[in-house]
Design an enzyme around this catalytic site. Structure first.
Site, PDB file in Angstrom:
ATOM      1  N   GLU A 182       1.374   6.603 -30.002  1.00 34.95           N
ATOM      2  CA  GLU A 182       0.848   7.887 -30.523  1.00 34.95           C
ATOM      3  C   GLU A 182       1.812   8.643 -30.832  1.00 34.95           C
ATOM      4  O   GLU A 182       2.348   9.560 -30.304  1.00 34.95           O
ATOM      5  CB  GLU A 182      -0.088   8.280 -29.470  1.00 34.95           C
ATOM      6  CG  GLU A 182      -1.079   7.632 -28.731  1.00 34.95           C
ATOM      7  CD  GLU A 182      -2.240   8.598 -28.483  1.00 34.95           C
ATOM      8  OE1 GLU A 182      -3.546   8.480 -28.849  1.00 34.95           O
ATOM      9  OE2 GLU A 182      -2.017   9.520 -27.395  1.00 34.95           O
TER      10      GLU A 182
ATOM     11  N   SER B 217      -5.296  10.792 -34.801  1.00 31.30           N
ATOM     12  CA  SER B 217      -6.446  11.173 -35.931  1.00 31.30           C
ATOM     13  C   SER B 217      -7.148  10.044 -36.503  1.00 31.30           C
ATOM     14  O   SER B 217      -7.672  10.222 -37.580  1.00 31.30           O
ATOM     15  CB  SER B 217      -5.698  12.185 -36.835  1.00 31.30           C
ATOM     16  OG  SER B 217      -5.199  13.343 -36.455  1.00 31.30           O
TER      17      SER B 217
ATOM     18  N   GLY C 229      -4.393  15.172 -33.315  1.00 32.72           N
ATOM     19  CA  GLY C 229      -5.028  16.003 -33.456  1.00 32.72           C
ATOM     20  C   GLY C 229      -4.756  16.966 -34.846  1.00 32.72           C
ATOM     21  O   GLY C 229      -5.121  17.870 -34.744  1.00 32.72           O
TER      22      GLY C 229
ATOM     23  N   ASN D 194     -10.471   9.869 -25.422  1.00 33.11           N
ATOM     24  CA  ASN D 194      -9.636  10.797 -24.464  1.00 33.11           C
ATOM     25  C   ASN D 194     -10.383  12.047 -24.657  1.00 33.11           C
ATOM     26  O   ASN D 194     -10.156  12.769 -25.791  1.00 33.11           O
ATOM     27  CB  ASN D 194      -8.084  10.710 -24.830  1.00 33.11           C
ATOM     28  CG  ASN D 194      -7.246  12.192 -24.224  1.00 33.11           C
ATOM     29  OD1 ASN D 194      -7.829  12.588 -23.298  1.00 33.11           O
ATOM     30  ND2 ASN D 194      -6.141  12.181 -24.593  1.00 33.11           N
TER      31      ASN D 194
ATOM     32  N   HIS E  77       1.116  11.040 -21.987  1.00 38.30           N
ATOM     33  CA  HIS E  77       0.368  11.617 -23.328  1.00 38.30           C
ATOM     34  C   HIS E  77       1.167  12.591 -23.961  1.00 38.30           C
ATOM     35  O   HIS E  77       1.863  13.369 -23.091  1.00 38.30           O
ATOM     36  CB  HIS E  77      -0.986  11.987 -23.086  1.00 38.30           C
ATOM     37  CG  HIS E  77      -1.757  12.500 -24.378  1.00 38.30           C
ATOM     38  ND1 HIS E  77      -1.578  13.566 -25.038  1.00 38.30           N
ATOM     39  CD2 HIS E  77      -2.810  11.706 -25.127  1.00 38.30           C
ATOM     40  CE1 HIS E  77      -2.327  13.438 -26.071  1.00 38.30           C
ATOM     41  NE2 HIS E  77      -3.169  12.350 -26.141  1.00 38.30           N
TER      42      HIS E  77
ATOM     43  N   LYS F 262      -9.753  15.043 -23.333  1.00 39.94           N
ATOM     44  CA  LYS F 262      -9.004  15.995 -23.129  1.00 39.94           C
ATOM     45  C   LYS F 262      -9.694  17.267 -22.311  1.00 39.94           C
ATOM     46  O   LYS F 262     -10.388  16.843 -21.327  1.00 39.94           O
ATOM     47  CB  LYS F 262      -8.398  16.717 -24.662  1.00 39.94           C
ATOM     48  CG  LYS F 262      -7.740  15.475 -25.485  1.00 39.94           C
ATOM     49  CD  LYS F 262      -7.044  16.126 -26.545  1.00 39.94           C
ATOM     50  CE  LYS F 262      -6.513  15.147 -27.377  1.00 39.94           C
ATOM     51  NZ  LYS F 262      -5.608  15.405 -28.444  1.00 39.94           N
TER      52      LYS F 262
ATOM     53  N   GLU G 216       0.601  15.405 -25.213  1.00 36.42           N
ATOM     54  CA  GLU G 216       0.504  16.772 -24.638  1.00 36.42           C
ATOM     55  C   GLU G 216       1.182  16.998 -23.184  1.00 36.42           C
ATOM     56  O   GLU G 216       1.397  18.172 -22.885  1.00 36.42           O
ATOM     57  CB  GLU G 216      -1.102  17.078 -24.562  1.00 36.42           C
ATOM     58  CG  GLU G 216      -1.517  17.180 -26.003  1.00 36.42           C
ATOM     59  CD  GLU G 216      -2.870  16.522 -26.428  1.00 36.42           C
ATOM     60  OE1 GLU G 216      -3.644  16.570 -25.369  1.00 36.42           O
ATOM     61  OE2 GLU G 216      -3.238  16.374 -27.558  1.00 36.42           O
TER      62      GLU G 216
HETATM   63  C1  PEP Z   1      -5.167  11.716 -28.356  1.00 34.64           C
HETATM   64  O1  PEP Z   1      -5.504  12.454 -27.879  1.00 34.64           O
HETATM   65  O2  PEP Z   1      -4.626  10.685 -27.765  1.00 34.64           O
HETATM   66  C2  PEP Z   1      -5.362  11.443 -29.711  1.00 34.64           C
HETATM   67  C3  PEP Z   1      -5.172  10.314 -30.259  1.00 34.64           C
HETATM   68  O3  PEP Z   1      -6.248  12.711 -30.299  1.00 34.64           O
HETATM   69  P1  PEP Z   1      -6.830  12.684 -31.823  1.00 34.64           P
HETATM   70  O4  PEP Z   1      -7.460  11.230 -32.203  1.00 34.64           O
HETATM   71  O5  PEP Z   1      -7.753  13.869 -31.792  1.00 34.64           O
HETATM   72  O6  PEP Z   1      -5.546  12.733 -32.879  1.00 34.64           O
END
Ligand code: PEP
Length: 262
Positions: A169, A215, A175, A12, A97, A14, A99
């Protein structure tokens, strides 16, 4: 449950990389990534790059995902992009997601409508679920997973469920560098399958793909990939580093191969 012998790795990006940068990045990545039947690699770039990347990628190597969709097929919805418009361009859509849920206040009703829109238009939904740090502190993880699954999957039939991937998640892990422990992920994965079993039965619960995201980097990827019920990873930050991302794909291949031998 037994792990499946195919892993799904979703990158992803973003709101990073413009159309030109996305094309260069895919070019670099395509040289680094070996195509394995054991791994499906999905890239989720900016919406702007999807059309051109759909002509650039070799679909045996990479599939494409939208980071978001709108749930109506067409109409007076300024600025939105529908699943119907994305049909034929992407194979997957990330829905719900954290976000989208937390910055853009998307509700379970929105995710439910988007899941339906994706399925209606031949796009496989990747439905993201996960608790915030505050919910975790209150021991509410399972309740949140229950509500987001029941909310997001309402109206989905057993046949349609086969097209859906669930990504666990935890919001506090995205992040932040604070990744969940494999034990946390295993517990959440079990809770997700138990809820799916309750809704659709044991066979459906075993069959549904469950990913972890939060992460993950090239050093931690194998720990998650080796969890029996984890079918792959949703990766944000590390998917923007071609070397790291291709390394994770190779690790997914190794993990899938270990599973095959079990
Ligand atoms: C995500 O955007 O779904 C995500 C898991 O980001 P990150 O790996 O940066 O934590």
């Amino acid at each position: 449950m037994a792990a499946k012998n195919k892993k799904l790795i979703v990158g992803n990006w973003k709101m990073n990389l413009n159309v030109h940068e996305a094309s260069l990045y895919v070019h670099t990545l395509s040289k680094l990534v070996k195509t394995h039947r054991t791994v499906e690699v999905v890239l989720a770039p900016t919406m702007l790059a999807l059309q051109s990347l759909s002509l650039q990628v070799n679909y045996r190597q990479f599939k494409l995902a939208a980071q978001n969709i709108y749930w109506r097929d067409h109409g007076a919805f300024t600025g939105e992009i529908s699943a119907q418009q994305l049909s034929g361009v992407v194979q997957y859509a990330i829905i719900g997601h954290s976000e989208r849920r937390h910055i853009f206040h998307e509700s379970d009703k929105d995710t439910r409508n988007k899941v339906q829109a994706a399925i209606r238009n031949g796009i496989s939904p990747i439905l993201c679920v996960g608790e915030t740090a505050a919910e975790r502190a209150l021991n509410e993880t399972n309740d949140v997973l229950h509500d987001q699954l029941v909310g997001g999957l309402a109206n989905v039939t057993s046949e349609e469920l086969a097209q859906i991937t669930i990504a666990y998640e935890p919001v506090w892990a995205i992040g932040t560098g604070n990744n969940a422990t494999p034990h946390d992920v295993r517990q959440a994965e079990k809770a997700i399958r138990s809820q799916i079993s309750h809704l659709y039965g044991k066979t459906a619960a075993e069959a549904v793909n469950v990913l972890y995201g939060g992460s993950v980097n090239k050093d931690s990827a194998t720990d998650y990939l080796m969890i029996p019920g984890v079918d792959g990873l949703l990766i944000g930050g590390a998917s923007l580093d071609a070397e790291a991302f291709s390394d994770i794909i190779e690790k997914a291949h190794n993990a899938a191969s270990v599973v095959v031998k079990q």
